[in-house]
Design a protein around this motif. Structure first.
Motif, PDB file in Angstrom:
ATOM      1  N   VAL A 168       0.861  -1.179   0.000  1.00 25.81           N
ATOM      2  CA  VAL A 168       0.000   0.000   0.000  1.00 25.81           C
ATOM      3  C   VAL A 168       0.899   1.231   0.000  1.00 25.81           C
ATOM      4  O   VAL A 168       1.918   1.255   0.703  1.00 25.81           O
ATOM      5  CB  VAL A 168      -0.911   0.007   1.254  1.00 25.81           C
ATOM      6  N   VAL A 169       0.544   2.222  -0.800  1.00 20.02           N
ATOM      7  CA  VAL A 169       1.247   3.513  -0.779  1.00 20.02           C
ATOM      8  C   VAL A 169       0.273   4.537  -0.192  1.00 20.02           C
ATOM      9  O   VAL A 169      -0.919   4.520  -0.515  1.00 20.02           O
ATOM     10  CB  VAL A 169       1.682   3.933  -2.201  1.00 20.02           C
ATOM     11  N   ALA A 170       0.778   5.391   0.703  1.00 18.44           N
ATOM     12  CA  ALA A 170      -0.072   6.453   1.257  1.00 18.44           C
ATOM     13  C   ALA A 170       0.526   7.798   0.879  1.00 18.44           C
ATOM     14  O   ALA A 170       1.695   8.069   1.194  1.00 18.44           O
ATOM     15  CB  ALA A 170      -0.169   6.324   2.776  1.00 18.44           C
ATOM     16  N   GLY A 187      -6.240  18.530  -6.705  1.00 21.14           N
ATOM     17  CA  GLY A 187      -4.829  18.395  -6.322  1.00 21.14           C
ATOM     18  C   GLY A 187      -4.520  16.981  -5.853  1.00 21.14           C
ATOM     19  O   GLY A 187      -3.488  16.405  -6.211  1.00 21.14           O
ATOM     20  N   VAL A 188      -5.413  16.409  -5.031  1.00 26.26           N
ATOM     21  CA  VAL A 188      -5.205  15.036  -4.559  1.00 26.26           C
ATOM     22  C   VAL A 188      -5.213  14.081  -5.750  1.00 26.26           C
ATOM     23  O   VAL A 188      -4.318  13.241  -5.919  1.00 26.26           O
ATOM     24  CB  VAL A 188      -6.312  14.628  -3.551  1.00 26.26           C
ATOM     25  N   ARG A 208      -2.686  -0.469  -3.615  1.00 26.99           N
ATOM     26  CA  ARG A 208      -3.659   0.578  -3.283  1.00 26.99           C
ATOM     27  C   ARG A 208      -2.945   1.874  -2.902  1.00 26.99           C
ATOM     28  O   ARG A 208      -1.862   1.829  -2.325  1.00 26.99           O
ATOM     29  CB  ARG A 208      -4.560   0.107  -2.126  1.00 26.99           C
ATOM     30  N   ILE A 209      -3.586   2.990  -3.214  1.00 25.53           N
ATOM     31  CA  ILE A 209      -3.027   4.306  -2.874  1.00 25.53           C
ATOM     32  C   ILE A 209      -4.014   5.008  -1.931  1.00 25.53           C
ATOM     33  O   ILE A 209      -5.145   5.321  -2.321  1.00 25.53           O
ATOM     34  CB  ILE A 209      -2.805   5.187  -4.122  1.00 25.53           C
ATOM     35  N   LEU A 210      -3.553   5.240  -0.705  1.00 18.50           N
ATOM     36  CA  LEU A 210      -4.381   5.927   0.283  1.00 18.50           C
ATOM     37  C   LEU A 210      -4.032   7.409   0.288  1.00 18.50           C
ATOM     38  O   LEU A 210      -2.898   7.787   0.002  1.00 18.50           O
ATOM     39  CB  LEU A 210      -4.125   5.363   1.689  1.00 18.50           C
ATOM     40  N   TYR A 211      -5.001   8.230   0.666  1.00 27.02           N
ATOM     41  CA  TYR A 211      -4.707   9.637   0.925  1.00 27.02           C
ATOM     42  C   TYR A 211      -4.707   9.843   2.438  1.00 27.02           C
ATOM     43  O   TYR A 211      -5.576   9.298   3.140  1.00 27.02           O
ATOM     44  CB  TYR A 211      -5.743  10.578   0.269  1.00 27.02           C
ATOM     45  N   GLY A 212      -3.766  10.633   2.952  1.00 30.31           N
ATOM     46  CA  GLY A 212      -3.738  10.970   4.369  1.00 30.31           C
ATOM     47  C   GLY A 212      -3.389  12.435   4.570  1.00 30.31           C
ATOM     48  O   GLY A 212      -2.608  13.013   3.800  1.00 30.31           O
ATOM     49  N   GLY A 213      -3.963  13.026   5.618  1.00 28.10           N
ATOM     50  CA  GLY A 213      -3.712  14.442   5.910  1.00 28.10           C
ATOM     51  C   GLY A 213      -5.031  15.142   6.118  1.00 28.10           C
ATOM     52  O   GLY A 213      -5.712  15.493   5.157  1.00 28.10           O
ATOM     53  N   SER A 214      -5.426  15.284   7.416  1.00 28.57           N
ATOM     54  CA  SER A 214      -6.658  15.989   7.780  1.00 28.57           C
ATOM     55  C   SER A 214      -7.920  15.389   7.152  1.00 28.57           C
ATOM     56  O   SER A 214      -8.847  16.118   6.792  1.00 28.57           O
ATOM     57  CB  SER A 214      -6.547  17.487   7.454  1.00 28.57           C
ATOM     58  N   GLY A 231      -8.607   4.794  -0.480  1.00 26.92           N
ATOM     59  CA  GLY A 231      -8.923   4.803   0.941  1.00 26.92           C
ATOM     60  C   GLY A 231      -8.086   5.846   1.639  1.00 26.92           C
ATOM     61  O   GLY A 231      -7.549   6.752   0.993  1.00 26.92           O
ATOM     62  N   GLY A 232      -7.969   5.734   2.978  1.00 27.80           N
ATOM     63  CA  GLY A 232      -7.292   6.788   3.715  1.00 27.80           C
ATOM     64  C   GLY A 232      -6.424   6.291   4.850  1.00 27.80           C
ATOM     65  O   GLY A 232      -6.645   5.207   5.400  1.00 27.80           O
TER      66      GLY A 232
END
Ligand SMILES: O=C(CO)COP(=O)(O)O
Length: 256
Positions: A168-170, A187-188, A208-214, A231-232
């Motif tokens: 997984v990459v975040a 932007g994301v 899978r590529i997660l987004y993280g940050g607030s 996902g996140g």
């Protein structure tokens, strides 16, 4: 061929929690998640609580993992914890290369790649964090920074491309972590498109590529509706059972 990736939400508790607080948090989370359609869900508490969290989550749909791991397999590395030890504790994941570790523990791109391989070799899923600082973002260096951070990982994974589903990459822009700021959805998506292309080119189509940050309950649905956000990775909101469960349910919308 359509590629199906199971959506994933992971809570990174960072250096928070106590024996006293962990139990009600998890009990409340489990009750909020009961009877819901769920993505894959995990929580990553500090090392001392992994056994407690594992005992509370055994036989539940929620998995658990660690926030970092040694790149070494064993031996004279005082204070370090190996991936096989995490496996012994029933972990499913280990986060590697979180920006707080890169910043405060001077972890390099190469060390992060070695940690990811140690995790993979032990049969756990590495969650590999990448992301630019505020200064790098201001200098339009975002994609260059991500390419630099991912390069040793992709090189190390070249021989194990069929393990893409186990990686997984975040993407976590450092300036969005704990600040309440997030990039625009465009932007994301732009960064995720870039990472997706790099992973696909390396044969890692299942990664899978997660987004993280607030990420919060209030913005999760918008973020998880983006085509390449699988996902996140959640910090502060993972400490609030209701908010975290709202985020999990938002990711379930991606289930096919
Ligand atoms: O660093 C993060 C998860 O690893 C994100 O933290 P916040 O969700 O608190 O911004």
């Amino acid at each position: 061929m359509t590629v199906v990736r199971t959506p994933l939400v992971v809570g990174n508790w960072k250096m928070n929690g106590s024996f006293e607080r962990n139990q009600p948090l998890l009990e409340s989370l489990l009750s909020h998640l009961a009877q819901k359609r769920l993505p894959e869900v995990g929580v990553c508490p500090p090392f001392p609580y992994l056994a407690q969290v594992g005992a509370l989550l055994a036989e539940t749909p929620v998995r658990w993992g660690a926030q970092t791991v040694s790149e070494h397999r064993g031996g004279a590395y005082t204070g370090q914890v190996s991936a096989t030890m995490l496996k012994d504790l029933g972990c499913s994941y280990a986060i590697v290369g979180h920006s707080e570790r890169r910043q405060y523990c001077a972890e390099t791109d190469d060390a992060v790649a070695r940690q990811a391989m140690a995790v993979l070799d032990s049969g756990l899923v590495p969650i590999i964090c990448v992301g630019e600082s505020a200064a790098e973002e201001a200098a339009c260096q975002t994609l260059a920074v991500i390419d630099r951070q991912l390069a040793p990982v992709l090189l190390a994974l070249a021989g194990v491309a069929d393990e893409g589903a186990s990686v997984v990459v975040a993407y976590e822009p450092v300036w969005a972590i704990g600040t309440g700021k997030t990039p625009t959805p465009e932007g994301v998506q732009a960064v995720h498109t870039h990472i997706r292309a790099a992973l696909d080119a390396a044969g890692l189509v299942q990664t899978r590529i997660l987004y993280g940050g607030s990420v919060k309950g209030s913005n999760a649905e918008t973020l998880f509706a983006l085509p390449d956000v699988d996902g996140g990775l959640i910090g502060g909101a993972a400490l609030d059972a209701q908010d975290f469960s709202t985020i999990c349910t938002a990711a379930a919308n991606r289930l096919v």
